[in-house]
Design an enzyme around this catalytic site. Structure first.
Site, mmCIF file in Angstrom:
data_model
loop_
_atom_site.group_PDB
_atom_site.id
_atom_site.type_symbol
_atom_site.label_atom_id
_atom_site.label_comp_id
_atom_site.label_asym_id
_atom_site.label_seq_id
_atom_site.Cartn_x
_atom_site.Cartn_y
_atom_site.Cartn_z
ATOM 1 N N SER A 94 -10.397 76.647 -55.138
ATOM 2 C CA SER A 94 -11.623 77.384 -55.474
ATOM 3 C C SER A 94 -11.440 78.030 -56.832
ATOM 4 O O SER A 94 -10.423 78.687 -57.071
ATOM 5 C CB SER A 94 -11.915 78.467 -54.435
ATOM 6 O OG SER A 94 -12.345 77.914 -53.221
ATOM 7 N N ASN A 96 -13.369 80.557 -58.838
ATOM 8 C CA ASN A 96 -14.373 81.610 -59.009
ATOM 9 C C ASN A 96 -13.678 82.943 -58.790
ATOM 10 O O ASN A 96 -12.580 82.995 -58.227
ATOM 11 C CB ASN A 96 -15.528 81.448 -58.013
ATOM 12 C CG ASN A 96 -15.071 81.314 -56.576
ATOM 13 O OD1 ASN A 96 -15.045 80.205 -56.040
ATOM 14 N ND2 ASN A 96 -14.676 82.405 -55.937
ATOM 15 N N MET A 100 -10.588 81.552 -52.974
ATOM 16 C CA MET A 100 -11.051 81.173 -51.640
ATOM 17 C C MET A 100 -11.418 82.388 -50.802
ATOM 18 O O MET A 100 -12.073 82.253 -49.765
ATOM 19 C CB MET A 100 -10.000 80.336 -50.926
ATOM 20 C CG MET A 100 -9.925 78.906 -51.451
ATOM 21 S SD MET A 100 -8.931 77.853 -50.401
ATOM 22 C CE MET A 100 -8.989 76.312 -51.337
ATOM 23 N N THR A 105 -12.889 82.149 -43.747
ATOM 24 C CA THR A 105 -13.416 82.518 -42.435
ATOM 25 C C THR A 105 -13.016 83.916 -42.006
ATOM 26 O O THR A 105 -13.456 84.394 -40.961
ATOM 27 C CB THR A 105 -12.937 81.535 -41.349
ATOM 28 O OG1 THR A 105 -11.510 81.578 -41.281
ATOM 29 C CG2 THR A 105 -13.395 80.117 -41.651
ATOM 30 N N ALA A 107 -10.235 85.149 -40.824
ATOM 31 C CA ALA A 107 -9.301 85.303 -39.720
ATOM 32 C C ALA A 107 -7.985 85.882 -40.232
ATOM 33 O O ALA A 107 -7.408 85.369 -41.192
ATOM 34 C CB ALA A 107 -9.056 83.963 -39.035
ATOM 35 N N HIS A 414 -4.601 76.134 -46.080
ATOM 36 C CA HIS A 414 -3.580 77.154 -45.863
ATOM 37 C C HIS A 414 -2.268 76.786 -46.563
ATOM 38 O O HIS A 414 -1.197 77.030 -46.036
ATOM 39 C CB HIS A 414 -3.318 77.322 -44.364
ATOM 40 C CG HIS A 414 -4.475 77.879 -43.599
ATOM 41 N ND1 HIS A 414 -4.488 77.937 -42.209
ATOM 42 C CD2 HIS A 414 -5.655 78.402 -44.011
ATOM 43 C CE1 HIS A 414 -5.634 78.462 -41.805
ATOM 44 N NE2 HIS A 414 -6.360 78.758 -42.878
ATOM 45 N N ASN A 448 -0.278 82.788 -50.897
ATOM 46 C CA ASN A 448 0.265 82.042 -49.764
ATOM 47 C C ASN A 448 1.522 81.272 -50.144
ATOM 48 O O ASN A 448 2.388 81.009 -49.304
ATOM 49 C CB ASN A 448 -0.774 81.044 -49.243
ATOM 50 C CG ASN A 448 -2.000 81.718 -48.670
ATOM 51 O OD1 ASN A 448 -2.004 82.913 -48.392
ATOM 52 N ND2 ASN A 448 -3.057 80.942 -48.489
ATOM 53 N N THR A 460 -3.491 84.537 -44.793
ATOM 54 C CA THR A 460 -3.966 85.527 -45.769
ATOM 55 C C THR A 460 -3.370 86.904 -45.535
ATOM 56 O O THR A 460 -2.926 87.571 -46.477
ATOM 57 C CB THR A 460 -5.496 85.600 -45.748
ATOM 58 O OG1 THR A 460 -6.040 84.312 -46.044
ATOM 59 C CG2 THR A 460 -5.999 86.599 -46.781
#
Length: 485
Positions: A94, A96, A100, A105, A107, A414, A448, A460
């Site tokens: 990603s 930006n 990411m 999500t 979690a 991940h 990560n 994360t």
């Protein structure tokens, strides 16, 4: 751009957390955070799900979603662009502000058992995890109002709980809930708080770090940047540099800068991902809800934790549409489909790696990313066990929709290990337990990619906790440097 105390490359959850910790610990520090991508939406690093207007949200995501789908890959997940490498066809990044973290999500399970590096001080790491949960605003109560939560977790617990291991329960989520029950998803903007408005802190979107500047092969003196819009090249000086891009581009920047420890790019860990879906049938509980959200807050998000003798972890969430094709004529109400995702631990190998091709440079002079990656016999065994378990779980919850399937390599997003930390400079790690790159005085890595263990849980929270430890070590080093000057 003038000189800074610290330049941080990458504005994702870890880069932002490191900047926030440094600014909180030492408000006088001059910090620069670089990101090659644009700001999406009204706040820098905000989660795109929080953009209220659907067309504005769709436009923001489309602007940074890749258009090319290489052979063997599924279309890129919204907000990402595929790398296009045969060994890992769904490898994606990603670009930006927020990385990411603007699309994830949310979690945030804690690691357990052998997911936790054994060379870290347990008390210090536990405190860092608690701080990471605070920065990310993690809760297990985001979906307390979800009427199907008790039923889903009861069914899963009856089938999967075992004595002595963490039980099935609500997934810890980086979410805050409004008075009306509506969720606000944590992006790096939440981690930042008022950071970007503080004196001495600068966020620079659209600014690519092309090289880390190093003196005497030991001391980072700053970075060379490229303005994406204009192509202009500048040198930014700093007392310390932190590279917190991602597990593919962080090692690339070090490699392009001539910083090439033996383990750089190696021990790449992508969690093999098994997916399934089932139809629930709870008359009177399921209600029609507005489409377009990733999660329907009727059953919430449930968690099947990892254990060392059960090398995967699971998450179960209600979806607004089926992730698998349905038989013709099948009618599904929003929220009736429950998606199950099991993430498997990958056996670590130095041969699983990302490397960089100087024969193919992009317009900014960065080498192409190449990946070597394969599943071992142990990996295939873990995937088979996860497939059997997820199939049984789907059947227990309702009517399974087709057989479980394994996603193409790279689908988990991940990726870990490519600048892994370690207890000693023995060629099997890139940095020490604080994130400082071996053989350097003031160059740190975060993300990560520093996680050194084979994991199955979402990374994360762990990565942000390790970033907290890095920020504290870096701040202490800067202060000691001033005192000894």
């Amino acid at each position: 751009m003038s000189g800074y105390d610290v330049v941080i490359v990458g504005s994702g959850p870890v880069g932002t957390a490191i900047a926030r910790e440094l600014a909180d610990l030492e408000p006088s520090l001059r910090l620069l955070v670089l990101d090659a991508g644009p700001v999406l939406g009204p706040e820098a690093g905000g989660h795109v799900k929080n953009i209220a207007d659907p067309s504005t949200r769709a436009s923001a995501v489309a602007a940074v979603t890749g258009r090319r789908t290489p052979a063997g890959a599924t279309p890129p997940r919204p907000g990402t662009a595929l790398i296009g490498t045969p060994a890992m066809p769904n490898a994606a990044v990603s670009t930006n502000v927020g990385g990411m973290g603007a699309h994830w999500t949310c979690a945030c399970p804690r690691p357990g058992d052998d997911e936790i590096p054994d060379f870290l001080d347990p008390a210090a790491f536990d405190a860092a995890l608690a701080r990471a949960e605070q920065l990310l605003q993690v809760t297990t109560h985001a979906f307390d109002r979800a009427p199907l939560t008790p039923m889903v977790q009861k069914v899963l617990g009856e089938r999967l709980d075992r004595p002595g291991v963490r039980p099935v329960g609500p997934m810890p989520m980086a979410v805050t809930v409004g008075a009306d029950g509506s969720p606000h998803w944590t992006g790096p903007a939440v981690i930042a708080g008022d950071l970007w408005r503080r004196p001495g802190v600068t966020l620079a979107p659209g600014m690519l770090a092309r090289r880390v500047l190093v003196e005497d092969r030991r001391r980072a003196t700053g970075v060379q940047t490229v303005d994406i819009a204009t192509g202009s090249v500048r040198r930014v000086t700093a007392r310390a540099v932190v590279v917190a891009g991602d597990a593919l581009r962080t090692p690339r920047l070090l490699w392009a800068s001539g910083i090439r420890p033996a383990a750089l790019g190696r021990y790449l860990n992508d969690q093999p991902q098994v997916m399934a879906a089932a139809l629930l049938d709870e008359p009177g509980i399921l209600q029609t809800s507005a489409p377009g959200t990733a999660i329907v807050p009727l059953s919430g998000v449930s968690w099947v934790p990892y254990a060392a003798d059960r090398p995967f972890h699971g998450q179960v969430m209600q979806l607004d549409a089926s992730p698998v094709p349905l038989d013709p004529g099948t009618t599904v109400r929003p929220g009736q489909v429950v998606g199950l995702g099991w993430f498997c631990r990958k056996e670590l190998s130095a041969d699983d790696r990302v490397w960089f091709d100087e024969g193919e440079l992009d317009e900014h002079g960065m080498p192409a990313i190449r990946i070597e990656y394969r599943l071992t016999a142990a990996d295939r065994s873990a995937v088979a066990a996860a497939t059997a378990e997820i199939k049984a779980a789907a059947k227990a919850l309702g009517r399974p929709l087709d057989d479980p399937f394994v996603m193409p390599a790279g689908s988990s997003l991940h990726y870990q290990g490519t600048t892994r930390m370690g207890p000693a400079d023995d060629g099997t790690s890139v940095c020490d337990a604080t994130g400082r790159v071996w053989g350097t005085d003031n160059l740190y890595v975060g993300g990560n990619n520093v996680i050194p263990t084979a994991t199955a849980c979402n990374p994360t929270l762990t990565a942000v906790a390790l970033g907290v430890l890095s920020a504290r070590a870096l701040q202490a080093g800067l202060r000691a440097e001033e005192e000894n000057a």
